[in-house]
Write an enzyme that holds these catalytic residues in place. Sequence first.
Site, PDB file in Angstrom:
ATOM      1  N   ALA A   1     -39.351 -43.769  27.928  1.00  0.00           N
ATOM      2  CA  ALA A   1     -39.073 -45.187  28.201  1.00  0.00           C
ATOM      3  C   ALA A   1     -37.940 -45.721  27.319  1.00  0.00           C
ATOM      4  CB  ALA A   1     -40.336 -46.017  27.957  1.00  0.00           C
TER       5      ALA A   1
ATOM      6  N   GLY B   1     -36.103 -45.309  30.049  1.00  0.00           N
ATOM      7  CA  GLY B   1     -35.719 -44.457  31.168  1.00  0.00           C
ATOM      8  C   GLY B   1     -34.234 -44.308  31.420  1.00  0.00           C
TER       9      GLY B   1
ATOM     10  N   CYS C   1     -31.780 -41.872  17.076  1.00  0.00           N
ATOM     11  CA  CYS C   1     -30.754 -42.849  16.697  1.00  0.00           C
ATOM     12  C   CYS C   1     -31.000 -43.260  15.239  1.00  0.00           C
ATOM     13  CB  CYS C   1     -30.708 -44.036  17.650  1.00  0.00           C
ATOM     14  SG  CYS C   1     -32.219 -44.982  17.756  1.00  0.00           S
TER      15      CYS C   1
HETATM   16  N1  SAM Z   1     -35.151 -41.741  26.126  1.00  0.00           N
HETATM   17  C1  SAM Z   1     -35.310 -43.183  26.243  1.00  0.00           C
HETATM   18  C2  SAM Z   1     -34.137 -43.756  26.995  1.00  0.00           C
HETATM   19  O1  SAM Z   1     -33.031 -43.187  26.931  1.00  0.00           O
HETATM   20  O2  SAM Z   1     -34.293 -44.774  27.671  1.00  0.00           O
HETATM   21  C3  SAM Z   1     -35.512 -43.818  24.890  1.00  0.00           C
HETATM   22  C4  SAM Z   1     -36.658 -43.210  24.128  1.00  0.00           C
HETATM   23  S1  SAM Z   1     -37.079 -44.057  22.639  1.00  0.00           S
HETATM   24  C5  SAM Z   1     -35.882 -43.515  21.530  1.00  0.00           C
HETATM   25  C6  SAM Z   1     -38.509 -43.180  22.129  1.00  0.00           C
HETATM   26  C7  SAM Z   1     -39.724 -43.417  22.988  1.00  0.00           C
HETATM   27  O3  SAM Z   1     -40.772 -42.546  22.534  1.00  0.00           O
HETATM   28  C8  SAM Z   1     -40.294 -44.824  22.935  1.00  0.00           C
HETATM   29  O4  SAM Z   1     -40.386 -45.360  24.221  1.00  0.00           O
HETATM   30  C9  SAM Z   1     -41.678 -44.637  22.317  1.00  0.00           C
HETATM   31  O5  SAM Z   1     -42.648 -45.531  22.803  1.00  0.00           O
HETATM   32  C10 SAM Z   1     -41.985 -43.216  22.732  1.00  0.00           C
HETATM   33  N2  SAM Z   1     -43.050 -42.548  21.934  1.00  0.00           N
HETATM   34  C11 SAM Z   1     -43.652 -42.979  20.807  1.00  0.00           C
HETATM   35  N3  SAM Z   1     -44.609 -42.104  20.432  1.00  0.00           N
HETATM   36  C12 SAM Z   1     -44.594 -41.098  21.331  1.00  0.00           C
HETATM   37  C13 SAM Z   1     -45.371 -39.920  21.497  1.00  0.00           C
HETATM   38  N4  SAM Z   1     -46.355 -39.602  20.656  1.00  0.00           N
HETATM   39  N5  SAM Z   1     -45.113 -39.117  22.575  1.00  0.00           N
HETATM   40  C14 SAM Z   1     -44.112 -39.424  23.430  1.00  0.00           C
HETATM   41  N6  SAM Z   1     -43.351 -40.541  23.316  1.00  0.00           N
HETATM   42  C15 SAM Z   1     -43.593 -41.363  22.283  1.00  0.00           C
END
Ligand code: SAM
Length: 317
Positions: free
Chosen positions: A119, A121, A240
């Site tokens: 997310a 996405g 990031c």
């Molecule tokens: N890839 C996304 C995009 O380009 O739109 C952004 C991802 S963001 C950096 C990291 C995401 O990892 C967040 O939405 C967060 O809620 C989720 N997250 C947190 N803990 C997690 C877990 N245990 N397993 C998978 N995702 C996790």
Amino acid sequence: MTNALPAIFVERLQHIIPTDKLAEVLASFSQPAMTVFRVNTLKATPLDVCEELRVVGLNPMPIDWQPLAFQVPEEQRRPLTETAAFYEGRLYVQNLSSQLAPLILDPQPGETILDLAAAPGGKTSQMAAMMQNQGILSAVEPVRDRFFRLKANLQQQGVTIARTYMTDGRSVGAKCPEMFDRVLLDAPCSSEARFDANDADSVAHWSLQKVKEVSHKQKRLLSAAIHSLKPGGTLVYSTCSFAPEENERIVEAQLKSFGDAIAIQPIDLPIGNWQAGLPEWDGKVFHPDIQHCRRILPDAMMDGFFICKLIKRTNTC
Ligand code: SAM
């Protein structure tokens, strides 16, 4: 003008960023980021989208190394997000650093792909477009409201190949061993690259303790991502954050744990604002291949970013 950047963060940057680049990097935290969007080729062509935007008075300018990306002047950011092209998913506002991770992973039509932290996405929809909506694209997000935002964005972008799962990515390695051709782990991180020196709220939740906490999660997520990858498959790990504890040290831990079953791959970047993965941190020397990782240095156009590409040579399960 205020400077909200935590003193410890600035002090650490002095040991991370090359001396001749430090002033520009520090200045980037005070500058408004350039607005960049990616044309969604599942719904439109760059020509059509640019024409549509020009008709409503916007002025998209091409990015030389990414034919699907365009920038608009800062004052056009809001009008851009009020266009039909934005609401109907013909474009997606996405920083160029973020666009690099899928470009490096290079998912192909027909493949089975995992996006382990998906997310909202942006990268999932970029990968679906690269795959021309052919194959299987599994997207994992455990945080409920972010999961539904992911689903809504994928629908708006016309993605038909996504299977979305509201689950913890750390469980995926055991549930889906050696299943995916390629895996993207754009990990949850301390988001240091999003710091705004003019906005104390942007740094309010940061501390070295938080960096340490998130690094434990990243280590387990990357381990799960590697287990879920087919032998011969490719994985991209990105954050990031500037913190070596979230970047080089996470990759180093996997090299220690998986040994020759994985190998870090060189990355060719179409830009000049990068540095190699750090050779050492806090008195500890890393495996020499860690220098194949890339740190994108923030500037007026791009956010700070860390990218590691690896391949899996043999089974790990
Ligand atoms: N890839 C996304 C995009 O380009 O739109 C952004 C991802 S963001 C950096 C990291 C995401 O990892 C967040 O939405 C967060 O809620 C989720 N997250 C947190 N803990 C997690 C877990 N245990 N397993 C998978 N995702 C996790």
